[in-house]
Design a protein around this motif. Structure first.
Motif, PDB file in Angstrom:
ATOM      1  N   SER A   5      40.300  42.750  37.200  1.00 36.80           N
ATOM      2  CA  SER A   5      39.944  43.110  38.578  1.00 36.80           C
ATOM      3  C   SER A   5      40.600  44.433  38.982  1.00 36.80           C
ATOM      4  N   ARG A   6      41.781  44.736  38.440  1.00 37.92           N
ATOM      5  CA  ARG A   6      42.433  46.024  38.715  1.00 37.92           C
ATOM      6  C   ARG A   6      41.572  47.170  38.180  1.00 37.92           C
ATOM      7  N   LYS A   7      41.004  46.992  36.991  1.00 40.04           N
ATOM      8  CA  LYS A   7      40.139  48.023  36.407  1.00 40.04           C
ATOM      9  C   LYS A   7      38.860  48.185  37.226  1.00 40.04           C
ATOM     10  N   ARG A   8      38.336  47.086  37.759  1.00 39.82           N
ATOM     11  CA  ARG A   8      37.145  47.173  38.607  1.00 39.82           C
ATOM     12  C   ARG A   8      37.453  47.943  39.888  1.00 39.82           C
ATOM     13  N   VAL A   9      38.587  47.693  40.488  1.00 39.36           N
ATOM     14  CA  VAL A   9      38.992  48.404  41.708  1.00 39.36           C
ATOM     15  C   VAL A   9      39.165  49.894  41.405  1.00 39.36           C
ATOM     16  N   GLN A  10      39.770  50.191  40.263  1.00 37.44           N
ATOM     17  CA  GLN A  10      39.931  51.597  39.873  1.00 37.44           C
ATOM     18  C   GLN A  10      38.577  52.273  39.664  1.00 37.44           C
ATOM     19  N   LEU A  11      37.636  51.577  39.060  1.00 37.26           N
ATOM     20  CA  LEU A  11      36.292  52.127  38.840  1.00 37.26           C
ATOM     21  C   LEU A  11      35.589  52.391  40.166  1.00 37.26           C
TER      22      LEU A  11
END
Length: 182
Positions: A5-11
């Protein structure tokens, strides 16, 4: 927060950084907003009118060609009826514009239409070419008010591009010319 989910937020954040300026620009386009410092001071002639075929002459009878082989722009001062003091002032301003163009001055010609080329004026303003022209597009720009003058810019191909009404600001003409001549 787990790594996925952290990577999704960064994207989403990276996409937002790139999409936000495009959305703002689209909104400004829909609102018909344009930056004021990018507008012409003169009135753009739509469509540009050709004066290249005009059989203009100089006082000595030589032909004057609006289309220039040296790729120079032309600033034209167009005199109204009985133009005296205002015309001489506008001619002096045209010479001043030429001198303020510094390195770009070699890419600018100065012409005056409807002004009598007296020896005193020719000596006082050596850069001005006093032209006799019967061009219909230029005749339309001639002011009808006595002792007044308008101006126009002709591109190197002989197309009438911009016009300036009587009482124009010479600083605006210089600003337009400095944008046009690169």
């Amino acid at each position: 927060m787990n790594p996925q989910s952290r990577k999704r937020v960064q994207l989403v954040a990276v996409a937002g950084v790139f999409l936000a300026p495009m959305l703002i620009a689209f909104g400004l386009h829909l609102a018909n907003w344009q930056p004021t410092n990018k507008r012409n001071n003169g009135t753009l002639i739509q469509p540009p009118q050709s004066v290249a075929a005009d059989a203009a002459t100089l006082p000595d009878g030589a032909a004057y060609h609006w289309d220039d082989t040296e790729f120079r722009w032309t600033l034209v001062v167009i005199a109204g009826p009985d133009c005296a003091a205002v015309c001489e002032g506008r001619i002096a301003e045209a010479e001043k514009i030429w001198s303020l163009m510094t390195q770009k001055a070699t890419r600018l010609r100065l012409a005056a239409i409807g002004v009598e080329a007296t020896p005193a004026l020719r000596e006082k303003y050596p850069r001005i070419e006093f032209v006799r022209s019967d061009s219909a597009p230029l005749a339309k720009l001639r002011p009808t008010t006595p002792d007044s003058a308008t101006a126009a810019i002709v591109d190197p191909a002989g197309l009438l591009m911009l016009r300036y009404e009587a009482g124009y600001d010479p600083a605006g003409v210089r600003q337009d010319l400095s944008r046009l001549i690169r």
